[in-house]
Design an enzyme around this catalytic site. Structure first.
Site, PDB file in Angstrom:
ATOM      1  CG  HIS A 171      -1.592   1.312   1.494  1.00 16.88           C
ATOM      2  ND1 HIS A 171      -2.923   1.538   1.198  1.00 16.88           N
ATOM      3  CD2 HIS A 171      -1.127   2.476   2.038  1.00 16.88           C
ATOM      4  CE1 HIS A 171      -3.237   2.780   1.529  1.00 16.88           C
ATOM      5  NE2 HIS A 171      -2.161   3.372   2.049  1.00 16.88           N
ATOM      6  CD  GLU A 172       1.769   3.897   3.582  1.00 13.53           C
ATOM      7  OE1 GLU A 172       2.286   4.921   3.107  1.00 13.53           O
ATOM      8  OE2 GLU A 172       0.620   3.882   4.045  1.00 13.53           O
ATOM      9  CG  HIS A 175       0.809   6.377  -0.831  1.00  6.64           C
ATOM     10  ND1 HIS A 175      -0.295   7.051  -1.310  1.00  6.64           N
ATOM     11  CD2 HIS A 175       0.418   5.811   0.350  1.00  6.64           C
ATOM     12  CE1 HIS A 175      -1.312   6.915  -0.476  1.00  6.64           C
ATOM     13  NE2 HIS A 175      -0.901   6.154   0.544  1.00  6.64           N
ATOM     14  CD  GLU A 195      -4.352   7.068   1.743  1.00  8.63           C
ATOM     15  OE1 GLU A 195      -4.235   5.873   2.105  1.00  8.63           O
ATOM     16  OE2 GLU A 195      -3.425   7.887   1.806  1.00  8.63           O
ATOM     17  CG  HIS A 273      -6.904   7.389   5.478  1.00  7.43           C
ATOM     18  ND1 HIS A 273      -6.283   8.580   5.780  1.00  7.43           N
ATOM     19  CD2 HIS A 273      -5.920   6.523   5.125  1.00  7.43           C
ATOM     20  CE1 HIS A 273      -4.973   8.439   5.625  1.00  7.43           C
ATOM     21  NE2 HIS A 273      -4.726   7.207   5.236  1.00  7.43           N
TER      22      HIS A 273
END
Length: 382
Positions: A171-172, A175, A195, A273
């Site tokens: 997920h990160e 980004h 997100e 989020h």
């Protein structure tokens, strides 16, 4: 100073654990919980500002493509980045489980994007993946700060160590992919899309690693992150947004699954989020209709939309139209995947515009754009 004023003065940040969860822990937990939660909120603010600045620098320098290169640093529970080098590409495993998990998860994420979508690291030019573990003391978060990964060990009470969850790591790192492609904004619907795409590819990376079909996946993000003390199954649910957790301390999952329940708020960077639950559920519905391995069809559509169609100001409608166009380009107009995309977005209250209207919106808002050129490795700031 009243606690509510202390909490409201802290800016929301785009890390894996939303600021509203940390605020809930500070409000509802014991004295130790409050200290740790407030520290987590404070520690994530600076990397967030750096990520915004580094997004603007992406593309200024170019390096030739390189092979996979991972470097893991140990902050030694300090707040100094990047820390001491403890493992580099090709070196043997260490005796530190967090170091080896960060190294392995970065590799699995790299391999996922390379093998499935032909992408070489986050910038598509082999940018080295740097990770710092043991950041802060009992730090309950993880994030990409624009140039590297930062991992907390978790408090052991509500959160396990953040290196242990592949979907959290992916997920990160996604980004970073977004930083070098669509460069989506950090607030409102564009921030919610950032997100959303990180949630999508975070979960797909985990499914790919486990060879999970649509039916075999739990469709939960962060299922490995919460301890048994928490009344919850994960941080976010694609299948049923708003049901991931309902806990006395962490609070209740606030995500909506339909535009009629869209949350208008100044908190959480105007709901990044929270409202990401809407496109998350649209993706789930598309993957459900197509079946099989979600990364092969739905994932390809979403990857094409992110890397070729969307821009910094894109909103949910742009994303719906972009994924519909991408499905047509990949599988043919009127194909089953394109029909599934239309139905998936309709299920969350967003109707695809016809081709002419979609093109007009795209041109009017300038959402079709040349992605920033790959950036060279940026030096660490003093």
């Amino acid at each position: 100073m009243p606690r509510s004023r202390i909490l409201s003065g802290i800016t929301a940040i785009c890390s894996i654990v939303p600021a509203y969860v940390l605020r809930a822990i500070a409000e509802n937990g014991d004295a130790e919980d409050r200290v740790r939660a407030l520290a987590a909120l404070s520690l994530t603010a600076q990397p967030r500002r750096e990520r915004q600045a580094l997004t603007e620098l992406a593309g200024l320098l170019v390096l030739p493509p390189r092979a996979k290169r991972r470097t893991v640093f140990d902050a030694g529970h300090s707040r100094t980045l990047p820390g001491r080098i403890v493992r580099t590409e090709g070196e043997r495993r260490t005796r530190d489980v967090s170091v080896d998990e960060a190294y392995d998860a970065a590799g699995k994420t790299y391999d996922f994007f390379r093998r499935v979508y032909g992408r070489s690291s986050v910038d598509d030019r082999g940018l080295g993946i740097r990770s710092t573990v043991h950041y802060g003391t009992a730090f309950s978060n993880a994030h990409w700060d624009g140039r590297q990964m930062i991992y907390g060990d978790g408090d052991g009470k509500y959160f396990h160590r953040f290196t242990a969850s592949l979907d959290v790591v992916a997920h990160e790192l996604t980004h970073g992919v977004t930083q070098y492609t669509a460069a989506l904004g950090f607030s409102g619907q564009c921030g919610a899309l950032a997100e959303h795409f990180s949630d999508v590819f975070g979960l797909l990376a985990k499914q790919h690693s486990l060879r999970q079909s649509f039916a075999a996946s739990d469709w939960l993000l962060g299922a490995d992150l919460l301890t048994s003390r928490v009344n919850g199954a994960g941080l976010r649910s694609f299948k049923a947004p708003g049901t991931a957790y309902d806990d006395r301390v962490l609070g209740r999952d606030p995500q909506p699954r339909h535009m009629r329940d869209y949350v208008r708020t100044q908190g959480d960077d105007r709901g990044v989020h929270v409202n990401s639950g809407i496109p998350n559920h649209a993706f789930y519905r598309v993957a459900e209709a197509l079946g099989g391995f979600a990364w092969e069809t739905a994932g390809r559509i979403w990857y094409r939309a992110l890397t070729r169609e969307l821009g910094p100001r894109s909103r949910f409608q742009h994303c719906a139209d972009a994924t519909w166009r991408a499905a047509g380009e990949l599988f043919g107009n009127g194909s089953a995947p394109q029909d599934a995309v239309r139905a998936g977005w309709s299920a969350v209250g967003i109707d695809i515009r016809d081709a002419a209207a979609a093109a007009d919106v795209r041109n009017e808002h300038g959402e079709r754009f040349d992605p920033p050129a790959p950036a060279a490795e940026l030096p660490y700031l003093a």
